[in-house]
Write an enzyme that holds these catalytic residues in place. Structure first.
Site, PDB file in Angstrom:
ATOM      1  N   HIS A  76      37.828  21.933  27.834  1.00 18.11           N
ATOM      2  CA  HIS A  76      38.161  22.852  28.922  1.00 18.11           C
ATOM      3  C   HIS A  76      38.722  22.073  30.111  1.00 18.11           C
ATOM      4  O   HIS A  76      38.018  21.313  30.756  1.00 18.11           O
ATOM      5  CB  HIS A  76      36.869  23.578  29.308  1.00 18.11           C
ATOM      6  CG  HIS A  76      37.006  24.597  30.375  1.00 18.11           C
ATOM      7  ND1 HIS A  76      36.377  24.493  31.592  1.00 18.11           N
ATOM      8  CD2 HIS A  76      37.689  25.775  30.397  1.00 18.11           C
ATOM      9  CE1 HIS A  76      36.661  25.556  32.324  1.00 18.11           C
ATOM     10  NE2 HIS A  76      37.448  26.351  31.637  1.00 18.11           N
ATOM     11  N   GLU A 102      42.725  21.905  26.490  1.00 16.22           N
ATOM     12  CA  GLU A 102      43.247  23.075  27.192  1.00 16.22           C
ATOM     13  C   GLU A 102      44.234  22.707  28.290  1.00 16.22           C
ATOM     14  O   GLU A 102      44.024  21.742  29.028  1.00 16.22           O
ATOM     15  CB  GLU A 102      42.090  23.869  27.815  1.00 16.22           C
ATOM     16  CG  GLU A 102      42.566  25.221  28.336  1.00 16.22           C
ATOM     17  CD  GLU A 102      41.638  25.858  29.353  1.00 16.22           C
ATOM     18  OE1 GLU A 102      40.932  25.162  30.080  1.00 16.22           O
ATOM     19  OE2 GLU A 102      41.653  27.100  29.422  1.00 16.22           O
ATOM     20  N   ASP A 135      45.896  24.949  31.414  1.00 17.20           N
ATOM     21  CA  ASP A 135      46.187  26.169  32.179  1.00 17.20           C
ATOM     22  C   ASP A 135      47.543  25.952  32.835  1.00 17.20           C
ATOM     23  O   ASP A 135      47.793  24.879  33.382  1.00 17.20           O
ATOM     24  CB  ASP A 135      45.147  26.370  33.285  1.00 17.20           C
ATOM     25  CG  ASP A 135      43.782  26.732  32.741  1.00 17.20           C
ATOM     26  OD1 ASP A 135      43.711  27.602  31.862  1.00 17.20           O
ATOM     27  OD2 ASP A 135      42.790  26.148  33.212  1.00 17.20           O
ATOM     28  N   HIS A 169      44.748  24.979  37.172  1.00 15.03           N
ATOM     29  CA  HIS A 169      43.907  26.152  36.902  1.00 15.03           C
ATOM     30  C   HIS A 169      44.155  27.295  37.873  1.00 15.03           C
ATOM     31  O   HIS A 169      44.145  28.459  37.496  1.00 15.03           O
ATOM     32  CB  HIS A 169      42.427  25.776  36.929  1.00 15.03           C
ATOM     33  CG  HIS A 169      41.544  26.962  36.722  1.00 15.03           C
ATOM     34  ND1 HIS A 169      41.020  27.700  37.768  1.00 15.03           N
ATOM     35  CD2 HIS A 169      41.143  27.589  35.592  1.00 15.03           C
ATOM     36  CE1 HIS A 169      40.314  28.704  37.277  1.00 15.03           C
ATOM     37  NE2 HIS A 169      40.367  28.661  35.966  1.00 15.03           N
ATOM     38  N   GLU A 217      46.845  28.337  28.384  1.00  9.63           N
ATOM     39  CA  GLU A 217      46.678  29.624  29.074  1.00  9.63           C
ATOM     40  C   GLU A 217      47.777  29.828  30.103  1.00  9.63           C
ATOM     41  O   GLU A 217      48.042  28.940  30.917  1.00  9.63           O
ATOM     42  CB  GLU A 217      45.310  29.673  29.786  1.00  9.63           C
ATOM     43  CG  GLU A 217      45.115  31.017  30.498  1.00  9.63           C
ATOM     44  CD  GLU A 217      43.832  31.124  31.308  1.00  9.63           C
ATOM     45  OE1 GLU A 217      42.966  30.223  31.207  1.00  9.63           O
ATOM     46  OE2 GLU A 217      43.712  32.101  32.060  1.00  9.63           O
TER      47      GLU A 217
HETATM   48 CA    CA Z   1      41.667  28.376  31.229  1.00 11.62          CA
END
Ligand code: CA
Length: 334
Positions: free
Chosen positions: A32, A59, A61, A74, A163
């Site tokens: 994350h 991950e 973002d 993020h 994301e």
């Molecule tokens: Ca995220």
């Protein structure tokens, strides 16, 4: 050794094998924001450390810079994780926030990234990285290159779990982040179901749009927030119903719920809310967020929390700031 002890040992090892075999399938470990438990989130350093901690996916973002680059960040704001207020003190909007979309990539690259801080300037996670070294924001292209090059040299297949942040807001700002991502994935030959890529999105309208209009062919995950978070205009209460899950299964491969949406934590013994089972009924993988060993419920150990997620709920993957802790747990429970 007496026969009785041998028999007990034999029985124990059989039971152990049986228990291990039925306990749970190997879940995906998703780093994350990289190894954010140890280094400033989303930096290349945090991605490299997560890689060496053996994450399955790392991950990213994404937000968009003023000049249209996909930047790994993020928040749509820069305030909480960079020194933007020191470097560009006048570049905030009326609400006092500094928006990444108001800065060119070159300007963003001049910022120092630090541990996530509260409004009062204190670190959100006081035991994490405390140093002052210069870390920079990274782009999606750079995180692609880093993981791709490490995969080549270590002969591994670590993936990208991407994301798109606030796609509707970005559209109003003149940037179609969903389209930018699909274009970027196509350029990298990653727009296919067997690529090591998941795309995730909180905004249900854009999840559908990615699949049905923009031609996204990767694995796709609908993130599940609470309506009170005002994450998007999506009605998350609907996505928690059977009709909602059925609709998600038509376009996506999984859901990414918040852990308390899966587990009733208020009970004496944690029990399933039934959402994991409902998702599984329609073939959706379940990847909850976020396991943090420095933010566990009072009196709960990492092993106890992971036992609930992996053995009782049997989730298919987990977002974690602490890839190493989860990997050690999985090795012990193989
Ligand atoms: Ca995220």
């Amino acid at each position: 050794m007496c026969a009785n002890t041998r028999a007990n040992k034999w029985l124990f090892s059989i039971l152990f094998v049986v228990f291990s075999a039925v306990s749970f399938a190997k879940p995906l470990v998703i780093a994350h924001r990289g190894a954010s438990g140890y280094l400033p989130e989303h930096t290349l350093e945090a991605a490299a450390l997560a890689y060496m901690q053996s994450a399955d996916y790392i991950e990213q973002d994404l937000v968009v810079s003023k000049d249209g680059h996909l930047v790994v960040l993020h928040d749509i704001y820069l305030d909480s994780t960079t020194n933007v207020a020191d470097i560009f003190p006048k570049r905030h909007r009326k609400d006092g926030r500094f928006y990444a979309v108001d800065f060119t990539l070159q300007e963003l690259k001049s910022l120092n990234v630090h541990e996530r801080r509260n409004k009062d300037g204190r670190n959100v996670f006081p035991n994490r990285y405390r140093g002052q070294a210069h870390y920079t924001l990274s782009t999606f292209d750079e995180q692609f290159e880093l993981i791709n090059e490490l995969n080549r040299q270590f002969n591994r297949h670590v993936g990208w779990y991407i994301e798109i942040k606030a796609p509707e807001w970005h559209k109003q700002e003149g940037h179609d982040i969903a389209q930018l991502l699909v274009t970027s994935l196509k350029q990298k030959s990653l727009n296919k179901m067997d690529a090591n890529v998941y795309v995730q999105c909180f905004d249900w309208a854009h999840t559908k749009r990615l699949r049905n209009e923009l031609g996204l062919n990767t694995k796709l995950v609908q993130l599940i927030a609470e309506n009170s978070w005002q994450e998007s205009t999506t009605d998350y209460e609907f996505l928690k119903t059977e009709d909602g899950v059925k609709a998600v299964a038509k376009v996506a491969n999984g859901i990414g719920p918040w852990i308390p949406q899966l587990v009733n934590l208020s009970d004496d013994k944690p029990t399933s809310t039934g959402y994991r089972e409902l998702a599984a009924k329609y073939g959706l993988a379940v990847h909850p967020f976020t396991f943090r060993k420095d933010q566990l419920p009072k009196g709960v150990t990492s092993d106890q929390a992971l036992d609930v997620l992996f053995k009782e709920l049997q989730v298919d993957g987990i977002f974690t700031d602490f890839t190493d802790t989860v990997m050690l747990y999985l090795e012990r429970n193989e």
